[in-house]
Enzyme design. Structure first.
Site, PDB file in Angstrom:
ATOM      1  N   ARG A  54       0.859  -1.169   0.000  1.00  0.00           N
ATOM      2  CA  ARG A  54       0.000   0.000   0.000  1.00  0.00           C
ATOM      3  C   ARG A  54       0.904   1.230   0.000  1.00  0.00           C
ATOM      4  O   ARG A  54       2.114   1.126   0.033  1.00  0.00           O
ATOM      5  CB  ARG A  54      -0.973   0.014   1.180  1.00  0.00           C
ATOM      6  CG  ARG A  54      -0.536  -0.561   2.539  1.00  0.00           C
ATOM      7  CD  ARG A  54       0.485   0.194   3.311  1.00  0.00           C
ATOM      8  NE  ARG A  54       0.196   1.617   3.382  1.00  0.00           N
ATOM      9  CZ  ARG A  54       1.140   2.531   3.601  1.00  0.00           C
ATOM     10  NH1 ARG A  54       2.392   2.155   3.730  1.00  0.00           N
ATOM     11  NH2 ARG A  54       0.836   3.807   3.678  1.00  0.00           N
ATOM     12  N   ALA A  56       0.397   5.249  -1.990  1.00  0.00           N
ATOM     13  CA  ALA A  56       0.034   5.648  -3.352  1.00  0.00           C
ATOM     14  C   ALA A  56       1.145   5.402  -4.371  1.00  0.00           C
ATOM     15  O   ALA A  56       0.937   4.709  -5.379  1.00  0.00           O
ATOM     16  CB  ALA A  56      -0.396   7.119  -3.339  1.00  0.00           C
ATOM     17  N   ARG A  91      -7.877  -0.178  -6.563  1.00  0.00           N
ATOM     18  CA  ARG A  91      -8.121   0.847  -5.541  1.00  0.00           C
ATOM     19  C   ARG A  91      -8.381   2.172  -6.263  1.00  0.00           C
ATOM     20  O   ARG A  91      -7.649   2.537  -7.174  1.00  0.00           O
ATOM     21  CB  ARG A  91      -6.944   0.987  -4.560  1.00  0.00           C
ATOM     22  CG  ARG A  91      -6.742  -0.256  -3.696  1.00  0.00           C
ATOM     23  CD  ARG A  91      -5.721  -0.024  -2.588  1.00  0.00           C
ATOM     24  NE  ARG A  91      -6.282   0.809  -1.511  1.00  0.00           N
ATOM     25  CZ  ARG A  91      -5.547   1.347  -0.540  1.00  0.00           C
ATOM     26  NH1 ARG A  91      -4.220   1.191  -0.546  1.00  0.00           N
ATOM     27  NH2 ARG A  91      -6.118   2.061   0.419  1.00  0.00           N
ATOM     28  N   ASP A 245      -2.723  10.930  -1.656  1.00  0.00           N
ATOM     29  CA  ASP A 245      -3.055   9.942  -2.688  1.00  0.00           C
ATOM     30  C   ASP A 245      -3.480  10.594  -3.989  1.00  0.00           C
ATOM     31  O   ASP A 245      -3.516   9.929  -5.022  1.00  0.00           O
ATOM     32  CB  ASP A 245      -4.169   9.025  -2.167  1.00  0.00           C
ATOM     33  CG  ASP A 245      -3.688   8.223  -0.978  1.00  0.00           C
ATOM     34  OD1 ASP A 245      -3.657   8.764   0.139  1.00  0.00           O
ATOM     35  OD2 ASP A 245      -3.302   7.050  -1.198  1.00  0.00           O
ATOM     36  N   ASN A 255      -6.221  12.305   1.045  1.00  0.00           N
ATOM     37  CA  ASN A 255      -5.293  11.533   1.858  1.00  0.00           C
ATOM     38  C   ASN A 255      -6.076  10.687   2.841  1.00  0.00           C
ATOM     39  O   ASN A 255      -7.300  10.739   2.904  1.00  0.00           O
ATOM     40  CB  ASN A 255      -4.301  12.457   2.584  1.00  0.00           C
ATOM     41  CG  ASN A 255      -3.085  11.718   3.101  1.00  0.00           C
ATOM     42  OD1 ASN A 255      -2.477  10.912   2.383  1.00  0.00           O
ATOM     43  ND2 ASN A 255      -2.741  11.954   4.357  1.00  0.00           N
ATOM     44  N   LYS A 256      -5.339   9.882   3.629  1.00  0.00           N
ATOM     45  CA  LYS A 256      -5.975   8.973   4.572  1.00  0.00           C
ATOM     46  C   LYS A 256      -7.012   9.671   5.431  1.00  0.00           C
ATOM     47  O   LYS A 256      -6.787  10.816   5.864  1.00  0.00           O
ATOM     48  CB  LYS A 256      -4.899   8.359   5.475  1.00  0.00           C
ATOM     49  CG  LYS A 256      -5.369   7.292   6.409  1.00  0.00           C
ATOM     50  CD  LYS A 256      -6.110   6.165   5.712  1.00  0.00           C
ATOM     51  CE  LYS A 256      -5.280   5.617   4.596  1.00  0.00           C
ATOM     52  NZ  LYS A 256      -6.035   4.873   3.575  1.00  0.00           N
TER      53      LYS A 256
HETATM   54  C1  LIG Z   1       3.219   8.238   0.129  1.00  0.00           C
HETATM   55  S1  LIG Z   1       1.854   7.239   0.555  1.00  0.00           S
HETATM   56  C2  LIG Z   1       0.541   8.308   0.292  1.00  0.00           C
HETATM   57  C3  LIG Z   1      -0.731   7.871   1.025  1.00  0.00           C
HETATM   58  O1  LIG Z   1      -1.118   6.510   0.740  1.00  0.00           O
HETATM   59  C4  LIG Z   1      -1.648   5.935   1.954  1.00  0.00           C
HETATM   60  O2  LIG Z   1      -2.872   5.259   1.769  1.00  0.00           O
HETATM   61  P1  LIG Z   1      -2.966   3.650   1.989  1.00  0.00           P
HETATM   62  O3  LIG Z   1      -2.163   3.312   3.224  1.00  0.00           O
HETATM   63  O4  LIG Z   1      -4.444   3.400   2.128  1.00  0.00           O
HETATM   64  O5  LIG Z   1      -2.394   3.040   0.740  1.00  0.00           O
HETATM   65  C5  LIG Z   1      -1.880   7.105   2.866  1.00  0.00           C
HETATM   66  O6  LIG Z   1      -3.083   7.798   2.553  1.00  0.00           O
HETATM   67  C6  LIG Z   1      -0.657   7.930   2.526  1.00  0.00           C
HETATM   68  O7  LIG Z   1      -0.681   9.238   3.032  1.00  0.00           O
END
Ligand SMILES: CSC[C@H]1O[C@H](OP(=O)(O)O)[C@H](O)[C@@H]1O
Length: 365
Positions: A54, A56, A91, A245, A255-256
């Site tokens: 995971r 982005a 996703r 993201d 973002n998250k």
């Molecule tokens: C540099 S990672 C960017 C972003 O991706 C993550 O989401 P996920 O863990 O669901 O893949 C998270 O939102 C990060 O901030």
């Protein structure tokens, strides 16, 4: 980044066979360092959907290798189109996934089928190399922000940074985005400390950011997601730096989930709120992030259940929500540009606006 002295990226091709793809199973961190070998596009899709991999930028890079794996079996145009579409659906929010897949399709579509496998591995490797250098430069352009804060501190006072989720090296091919300036500041001898949002429901902060920072020796403290505003009210946060993201051409930031609330608290307390991103996270086709960015709805079980390690070392999952109570699980939110102090990119820093982004990225359509 190094793990026990060995340099790693977050995705790589197995040198033994020259074609299978290796990733860390991030659902097993921080309890164990399990390396997975992906041998076909379906395994790549599962790894992305289940968040074994995971982050982005990283899901884009791994999906790129998923295209190469698919073409090993059948290098037809039909397969290329099918696997790009299939992986693109894994996703919805991180634009890096579709950016990487579009780059792969663009590099391969007009090639003879016989040339596609080698070209696919080469393009996927180029995407990875680009991400590594991009994230390193994000660190360089974010470091002055931390130096400026340090210069205003009294001797012995730390630079306190709050971050949300995981935007470290394990979320990219290497170095990270939000954590890249922090690693460079620490390595340069600045006295930095990171408030790490645990980041419910999947705890990317508590499990991944804390693991990364701990291994690198960066002082940090894990906090409940809801503690950030209180810390900002009491002057314990000098700056917020998060990853993203997807950033729209107007500077809106997906973002998250929970990032928007951090930005509101930061604005209310006069704390600078910076967002770190590589070019692959920019979506210049979208203007209004709240209205237009698709927000991934993940399985409610991620809310109702919690996975951790028992005192005797067993990994267990338990229910933490009352039986029969439904749960909702939007995985991202959108912070409007008006709440973002600025963007840290591999090309420099800019305001969160169309003018700022177009000045840095005149070439980005
Ligand atoms: C540099 S990672 C960017 C972003 O991706 C993550 O989401 P996920 O863990 O669901 O893949 C998270 O939102 C990060 O901030």
């Amino acid at each position: 980044m190094k793990i026990d002295g060995t340099p790693y990226r977050s995705v790589w091709v197995d040198q033994a066979d020259g074609w299978s793809v290796r990733i860390f199973d991030q659902t097993k961190l921080p309890w164990s360092l399990d390396i997975l070998s992906l041998t076909d596009e379906d395994q790549v899709a599962t790894a992305i959907r289940s968040m074994q991999v995971r982050g982005a930028p990283l899901i884009g890079a791994v999906a790129a290798y998923g295209v190469a794996l698919a073409l090993r079996t059948d290098a037809s145009t039909a397969t290329l189109d099918r696997v790009v579409a299939m992986l693109g659906e894994t996703r919805p929010t991180a634009i890096n996934l579709r950016w990487a897949l579009a780059r792969m399709r663009g590099a391969l579509h007009n090639l003879p089928a016989a040339d596609r496998v080698a070209a696919a591995y080469a393009e996927a490797a180029a995407i990875c190399d680009d991400d590594v250098e991009t994230c390193r430069r994000i660190g360089e352009h974010g470091l002055p922000l931390l130096r400026d804060i340090a210069a205003r501190k009294q001797p012995g006072q730390r630079v306190n940074i709050l971050t949300h989720c995981n935007a470290g090296w394990i979320a990219t091919v290497d170095y990270g985005t939000a954590l890249s300036p922090i690693y460079q500041a620490h390595d340069a001898g600045l006295d930095v400390h990171v408030w790490v949002d645990e980041t419910r429901p999947r705890n990317q902060g508590a499990a991944l950011t804390a693991w990364e920072l701990g291994r690198h020796g960066v002082p940090h403290t894990v906090i409940a997601d809801n503690a950030g505003g209180h810390l900002m009210q009491h002057g314990a946060v000098d700056i917020v730096i998060v990853g993203t993201d997807r950033v729209t051409r107007t500077g809106d930031v997906a973002n998250k989930i929970g990032t928007y609330l951090k930005a509101l608290a930061a604005r209310d307390n006069g704390v600078p709120f910076w967002v770190a991103l590589p070019h692959s996270t920019l979506d210049m086709t979208v203007a209004d992030g709240v209205a237009e960015i698709p927000i991934e709805e993940r399985n409610p079980v991620e809310i109702t259940d919690l996975t951790g390690r028992t005192a005797d070392g067993r990994i267990e999952t338990i229910r933490v929500v009352a039986e029969g109570s439904p749960a909702a699980n939007p995985a991202f939110d959108v912070t409007p540009a008006r709440l973002v102090t600025g963007l840290i990119t591999e090309r420099g820093r800019c305001e969160a606006s169309e003018a700022g982004l177009r000045a840095l990225y005149p070439d980005k359509g």
